[in-house]
Scaffold this motif. Structure first.
Motif, mmCIF file in Angstrom:
data_model
loop_
_atom_site.group_PDB
_atom_site.id
_atom_site.type_symbol
_atom_site.label_atom_id
_atom_site.label_comp_id
_atom_site.label_asym_id
_atom_site.label_seq_id
_atom_site.Cartn_x
_atom_site.Cartn_y
_atom_site.Cartn_z
ATOM 1 N N THR A 23 -51.361 12.901 -50.304
ATOM 2 C CA THR A 23 -50.245 13.804 -50.038
ATOM 3 C C THR A 23 -49.065 13.491 -50.954
ATOM 4 O OG1 THR A 23 -49.523 12.374 -48.224
ATOM 5 C CG2 THR A 23 -50.895 14.287 -47.647
ATOM 6 N N ALA A 24 -49.248 12.537 -51.873
ATOM 7 C CA ALA A 24 -48.220 12.274 -52.882
ATOM 8 C C ALA A 24 -48.295 13.303 -54.008
ATOM 9 C CB ALA A 24 -48.373 10.865 -53.443
ATOM 10 N N ALA A 25 -49.377 14.097 -54.034
ATOM 11 C CA ALA A 25 -49.534 15.140 -55.051
ATOM 12 C C ALA A 25 -48.655 16.343 -54.713
ATOM 13 C CB ALA A 25 -50.988 15.573 -55.129
ATOM 14 N N THR A 26 -48.380 17.144 -55.723
ATOM 15 C CA THR A 26 -47.610 18.372 -55.515
ATOM 16 C C THR A 26 -48.557 19.558 -55.425
ATOM 17 O OG1 THR A 26 -47.372 18.891 -57.869
ATOM 18 C CG2 THR A 26 -45.697 17.436 -56.888
ATOM 19 N N ILE A 27 -48.055 20.668 -54.948
ATOM 20 C CA ILE A 27 -48.857 21.888 -54.874
ATOM 21 C C ILE A 27 -49.292 22.313 -56.274
ATOM 22 C CG2 ILE A 27 -48.744 24.369 -54.353
ATOM 23 C CD1 ILE A 27 -47.055 23.590 -51.878
ATOM 24 N N ALA A 28 -48.415 22.197 -57.244
ATOM 25 C CA ALA A 28 -48.756 22.581 -58.620
ATOM 26 C C ALA A 28 -49.914 21.734 -59.148
ATOM 27 C CB ALA A 28 -47.533 22.445 -59.523
ATOM 28 N N GLU A 29 -49.894 20.436 -58.868
ATOM 29 C CA GLU A 29 -50.978 19.549 -59.312
ATOM 30 C C GLU A 29 -52.302 19.895 -58.629
ATOM 31 O OE1 GLU A 29 -48.271 15.567 -60.155
ATOM 32 O OE2 GLU A 29 -49.161 15.861 -58.182
ATOM 33 N N LEU A 30 -52.242 20.122 -57.336
ATOM 34 C CA LEU A 30 -53.448 20.451 -56.590
ATOM 35 C C LEU A 30 -54.009 21.802 -57.007
ATOM 36 C CD1 LEU A 30 -52.448 19.257 -53.017
ATOM 37 C CD2 LEU A 30 -53.944 18.110 -54.642
ATOM 38 N N ALA A 31 -53.133 22.754 -57.278
ATOM 39 C CA ALA A 31 -53.581 24.084 -57.688
ATOM 40 C C ALA A 31 -54.369 24.014 -58.991
ATOM 41 C CB ALA A 31 -52.390 25.024 -57.832
ATOM 42 N N LYS A 32 -53.963 23.142 -59.912
ATOM 43 C CA LYS A 32 -54.704 22.974 -61.168
ATOM 44 C C LYS A 32 -56.104 22.443 -60.895
ATOM 45 C CE LYS A 32 -50.708 22.171 -64.118
ATOM 46 N NZ LYS A 32 -49.977 21.195 -64.919
ATOM 47 N N ALA A 33 -56.228 21.484 -59.983
ATOM 48 C CA ALA A 33 -57.534 20.915 -59.656
ATOM 49 C C ALA A 33 -58.426 21.958 -58.993
ATOM 50 C CB ALA A 33 -57.364 19.703 -58.742
ATOM 51 N N VAL A 34 -57.876 22.736 -58.079
ATOM 52 C CA VAL A 34 -58.644 23.772 -57.396
ATOM 53 C C VAL A 34 -59.077 24.842 -58.401
ATOM 54 C CG1 VAL A 34 -58.560 25.605 -55.643
ATOM 55 C CG2 VAL A 34 -57.585 23.348 -55.146
ATOM 56 N N GLU A 35 -58.174 25.227 -59.285
ATOM 57 C CA GLU A 35 -58.490 26.247 -60.291
ATOM 58 C C GLU A 35 -59.636 25.795 -61.185
ATOM 59 O OE1 GLU A 35 -58.782 29.634 -62.058
ATOM 60 O OE2 GLU A 35 -57.181 29.411 -60.596
ATOM 61 N N ALA A 36 -59.622 24.537 -61.606
ATOM 62 C CA ALA A 36 -60.686 24.004 -62.461
ATOM 63 C C ALA A 36 -62.034 24.041 -61.738
ATOM 64 C CB ALA A 36 -60.347 22.581 -62.902
ATOM 65 N N THR A 48 -57.792 20.263 -44.189
ATOM 66 C CA THR A 48 -57.971 21.536 -43.502
ATOM 67 C C THR A 48 -57.710 22.700 -44.455
ATOM 68 O OG1 THR A 48 -57.323 20.537 -41.395
ATOM 69 C CG2 THR A 48 -57.195 22.937 -41.542
ATOM 70 N N SER A 49 -56.726 22.561 -45.316
ATOM 71 C CA SER A 49 -56.439 23.635 -46.277
ATOM 72 C C SER A 49 -57.576 23.784 -47.284
ATOM 73 C CB SER A 49 -55.103 23.404 -46.987
ATOM 74 O OG SER A 49 -55.188 22.330 -47.901
ATOM 75 N N TYR A 50 -58.223 22.676 -47.655
ATOM 76 C CA TYR A 50 -59.367 22.749 -48.567
ATOM 77 C C TYR A 50 -60.525 23.518 -47.915
ATOM 78 C CZ TYR A 50 -57.235 19.220 -51.666
ATOM 79 O OH TYR A 50 -56.418 18.538 -52.523
ATOM 80 N N VAL A 51 -60.742 23.305 -46.635
ATOM 81 C CA VAL A 51 -61.793 24.029 -45.911
ATOM 82 C C VAL A 51 -61.468 25.526 -45.917
ATOM 83 C CG1 VAL A 51 -62.901 24.355 -43.661
ATOM 84 C CG2 VAL A 51 -62.427 22.046 -44.504
ATOM 85 N N TRP A 52 -60.220 25.860 -45.681
ATOM 86 C CA TRP A 52 -59.777 27.257 -45.701
ATOM 87 C C TRP A 52 -60.028 27.856 -47.083
ATOM 88 C CZ3 TRP A 52 -56.295 30.389 -48.217
ATOM 89 C CH2 TRP A 52 -55.907 31.564 -47.581
ATOM 90 N N LEU A 53 -59.707 27.099 -48.138
ATOM 91 C CA LEU A 53 -59.913 27.574 -49.507
ATOM 92 C C LEU A 53 -61.395 27.778 -49.816
ATOM 93 C CD1 LEU A 53 -57.329 25.451 -51.508
ATOM 94 C CD2 LEU A 53 -57.339 27.940 -51.287
ATOM 95 N N GLU A 54 -62.237 26.884 -49.333
ATOM 96 C CA GLU A 54 -63.678 27.050 -49.545
ATOM 97 C C GLU A 54 -64.143 28.398 -49.006
ATOM 98 O OE1 GLU A 54 -65.930 22.805 -49.633
ATOM 99 O OE2 GLU A 54 -65.328 23.519 -47.652
ATOM 100 N N HIS A 55 -63.697 28.703 -47.822
ATOM 101 C CA HIS A 55 -64.072 29.970 -47.193
ATOM 102 C C HIS A 55 -63.486 31.148 -47.975
ATOM 103 C CE1 HIS A 55 -64.956 32.981 -44.211
ATOM 104 N NE2 HIS A 55 -63.673 33.240 -44.066
ATOM 105 N N GLU A 56 -62.237 31.050 -48.339
ATOM 106 C CA GLU A 56 -61.533 32.132 -49.032
ATOM 107 C C GLU A 56 -62.107 32.390 -50.430
ATOM 108 O OE1 GLU A 56 -58.729 35.066 -48.529
ATOM 109 O OE2 GLU A 56 -59.362 33.626 -47.042
ATOM 110 N N LEU A 57 -62.458 31.328 -51.135
ATOM 111 C CA LEU A 57 -62.946 31.448 -52.505
ATOM 112 C C LEU A 57 -64.474 31.553 -52.590
ATOM 113 C CD1 LEU A 57 -60.671 28.774 -54.207
ATOM 114 C CD2 LEU A 57 -60.405 31.269 -54.317
#
Length: 80
Positions: free
Chosen positions: A62-75, A40-49
């Motif tokens: 969900t074993a990932a951290t926010i810092a790890e996911l943020a790097k993937a989203v940024e890329a 659901t947060s990825y869908v929100w990000l798609e709209h936002e970005l």
């Protein structure tokens, strides 16, 4: 753009958890965030970005951290 802050906001919206209580380097599951809330947060990000994620681009664990996911989203955002 601070992707960690943006991801925290998306997760906060999806999981109804205050942004202030989310920790960058703690696994999402340990913070009470489910896989459904992560998607659901990825869908929100798609709209936002203004971008569209492909199904296999982002980790759904969900074993990932926010810092790890943020790097993937940024890329992904940088390559869009």
């Amino acid at each position: 753009m601070d992707m960690v802050k943006l991801l925290k906001k998306a997760l906060s919206e999806a999981a109804e958890i205050p942004v202030e209580s989310l920790q960058d380097d703690v696994a999402l599951e340990q913070q009470g965030i489910t896989s459904f809330q992560l998607v659901t947060s990825y869908v929100w990000l798609e709209h936002e970005l203004g971008i569209s994620f492909q199904g296999d681009q982002l980790p759904y664990s969900t074993a990932a951290t926010i810092a790890e996911l943020a790097k993937a989203v940024e890329a992904i955002h940088a390559s869009a």
